[in-house]
Design a protein around this motif. Structure first.
Motif, PDB file in Angstrom:
ATOM      1  N   LYS A  96      69.116  43.928  87.126  1.00 28.65           N
ATOM      2  CA  LYS A  96      68.599  43.057  88.215  1.00 28.65           C
ATOM      3  C   LYS A  96      69.039  41.636  88.107  1.00 28.65           C
ATOM      4  N   LYS A  97      68.973  41.473  86.656  1.00 29.57           N
ATOM      5  CA  LYS A  97      69.607  40.123  86.306  1.00 29.57           C
ATOM      6  C   LYS A  97      71.153  39.948  86.755  1.00 29.57           C
ATOM      7  N   LEU A  98      71.869  41.055  86.275  1.00 29.52           N
ATOM      8  CA  LEU A  98      73.313  41.228  86.518  1.00 29.52           C
ATOM      9  C   LEU A  98      73.652  40.810  88.002  1.00 29.52           C
ATOM     10  N   THR A  99      73.022  41.648  88.931  1.00 29.66           N
ATOM     11  CA  THR A  99      72.976  41.787  90.337  1.00 29.66           C
ATOM     12  C   THR A  99      72.899  40.171  90.905  1.00 29.66           C
ATOM     13  N   LEU A 100      71.883  39.672  90.519  1.00 31.61           N
ATOM     14  CA  LEU A 100      71.410  38.169  90.652  1.00 31.61           C
ATOM     15  C   LEU A 100      72.518  37.457  90.327  1.00 31.61           C
ATOM     16  N   LEU A 101      73.078  37.322  89.146  1.00 35.15           N
ATOM     17  CA  LEU A 101      74.121  36.548  88.841  1.00 35.15           C
ATOM     18  C   LEU A 101      75.269  36.571  89.301  1.00 35.15           C
ATOM     19  N   SER A 102      75.573  37.787  89.736  1.00 37.38           N
ATOM     20  CA  SER A 102      76.929  38.120  90.639  1.00 37.38           C
ATOM     21  C   SER A 102      76.733  37.608  91.985  1.00 37.38           C
ATOM     22  N   ALA A 103      75.865  37.740  92.757  1.00 26.78           N
ATOM     23  CA  ALA A 103      75.401  37.269  93.969  1.00 26.78           C
ATOM     24  C   ALA A 103      75.582  35.616  93.997  1.00 26.78           C
ATOM     25  N   ALA A 104      74.828  35.081  92.924  1.00 24.75           N
ATOM     26  CA  ALA A 104      75.086  33.526  92.948  1.00 24.75           C
ATOM     27  C   ALA A 104      76.301  33.109  92.584  1.00 24.75           C
ATOM     28  N   LEU A 105      77.105  33.725  91.678  1.00 27.58           N
ATOM     29  CA  LEU A 105      78.505  33.403  91.600  1.00 27.58           C
ATOM     30  C   LEU A 105      79.447  33.403  92.652  1.00 27.58           C
ATOM     31  N   ALA A 106      79.074  34.496  93.489  1.00 28.99           N
ATOM     32  CA  ALA A 106      80.031  34.990  94.596  1.00 28.99           C
ATOM     33  C   ALA A 106      79.541  33.863  95.710  1.00 28.99           C
ATOM     34  N   SER A 107      78.416  33.357  95.828  1.00 34.50           N
ATOM     35  CA  SER A 107      78.008  32.416  96.790  1.00 34.50           C
ATOM     36  C   SER A 107      78.512  31.050  96.552  1.00 34.50           C
ATOM     37  N   VAL A 108      78.527  30.689  95.127  1.00 39.57           N
ATOM     38  CA  VAL A 108      79.238  29.471  94.946  1.00 39.57           C
ATOM     39  C   VAL A 108      80.695  29.366  94.986  1.00 39.57           C
ATOM     40  N   MET A 109      81.357  30.310  94.863  1.00 44.35           N
ATOM     41  CA  MET A 109      82.774  30.539  95.057  1.00 44.35           C
ATOM     42  C   MET A 109      83.146  30.331  96.437  1.00 44.35           C
ATOM     43  N   VAL A 110      82.295  31.014  97.321  1.00 44.05           N
ATOM     44  CA  VAL A 110      82.712  30.883  98.975  1.00 44.05           C
ATOM     45  C   VAL A 110      82.124  29.445  99.358  1.00 44.05           C
ATOM     46  N   LEU A 111      81.286  28.936  98.932  1.00 44.14           N
ATOM     47  CA  LEU A 111      80.981  27.648  99.358  1.00 44.14           C
ATOM     48  C   LEU A 111      81.853  26.316  98.908  1.00 44.14           C
ATOM     49  N   THR A 112      82.609  26.503  97.493  1.00 41.98           N
ATOM     50  CA  THR A 112      83.639  25.682  97.135  1.00 41.98           C
ATOM     51  C   THR A 112      84.812  25.976  97.828  1.00 41.98           C
TER      52      THR A 112
END
Length: 177
Positions: free
Chosen positions: A2-18
């Motif tokens: 769950k931590k890995l999925t949560l971390l990858s989702a957060a990383l993807a959203s940061v990349m999209v926003l930047t």
């Protein structure tokens, strides 16, 4: 997991926003700058509103607001005979007497039976041949003279006291444009 999925989702959203931030912010900032330049500097003050003053209705003296007014009663005309000139009201009305002289137009002339006749057109488009002695207009007008470029009409105008005054009018030829 769950931590890995949560971390990858957060990383993807940061990349999209930047990725969106650089182009999006520039166009928004440019739009805001142009709107600030075009905006009016001062807003007009609202007009002063006058206070409504109600009026007291007196049903016995005032006219009822939702009832049509009654026509005024005029004084009957004097029965004494009038000794001034009067139009002939007994003769039958002619075709051109239902039109005002302002709504009659001279379109030309024609020679028939050695008489010059004027061609008069009504506002409805009807053309009538006119000779001296015919009547036209709303004021008991009588054709006095037909010339190649005009028709002279003598009308009766009421003076309001039962007498009539004669007035000479002229209808000129209208040339084609």
């Amino acid at each position: 997991m769950k931590k890995l999925t949560l971390l990858s989702a957060a990383l993807a959203s940061v990349m999209v926003l930047t990725a969106c931030e650089s182009g999006f912010n520039d166009s928004v900032k440019e739009y805001c700058d142009t709107q600030r330049k075009q905006a009016p500097s001062e807003i007009e003050a609202l007009p002063q509103i006058t206070a409504f003053v109600p009026m007291k209705f007196e049903p016995k003296t005032d006219r009822m607001p939702f009832v049509l007014p009654k026509p005024e009663i005029s004084q009957p005309a004097s029965a004494k005979p009038v000794s001034c000139e009067q139009p002939d009201r007994e003769r039958p009305m002619e075709e051109l007497e239902q039109y005002s002289l302002d709504n009659l137009f001279m379109r030309g002339t024609i020679m028939m039976d050695n008489k010059l006749r004027a061609l008069i057109q009504t506002a409805d488009g009807v053309v009538v041949r006119v000779v001296p002695g015919m009547h036209m207009g709303l004021n008991f007008g009588k054709v006095i003279r037909v010339a190649p470029d005009s028709v002279e009409v003598e009308e009766f105008i009421s003076d309001g006291n039962g007498c009539w005054n004669k007035k000479s009018s002229r209808i000129d030829l209208i040339e084609a444009e």
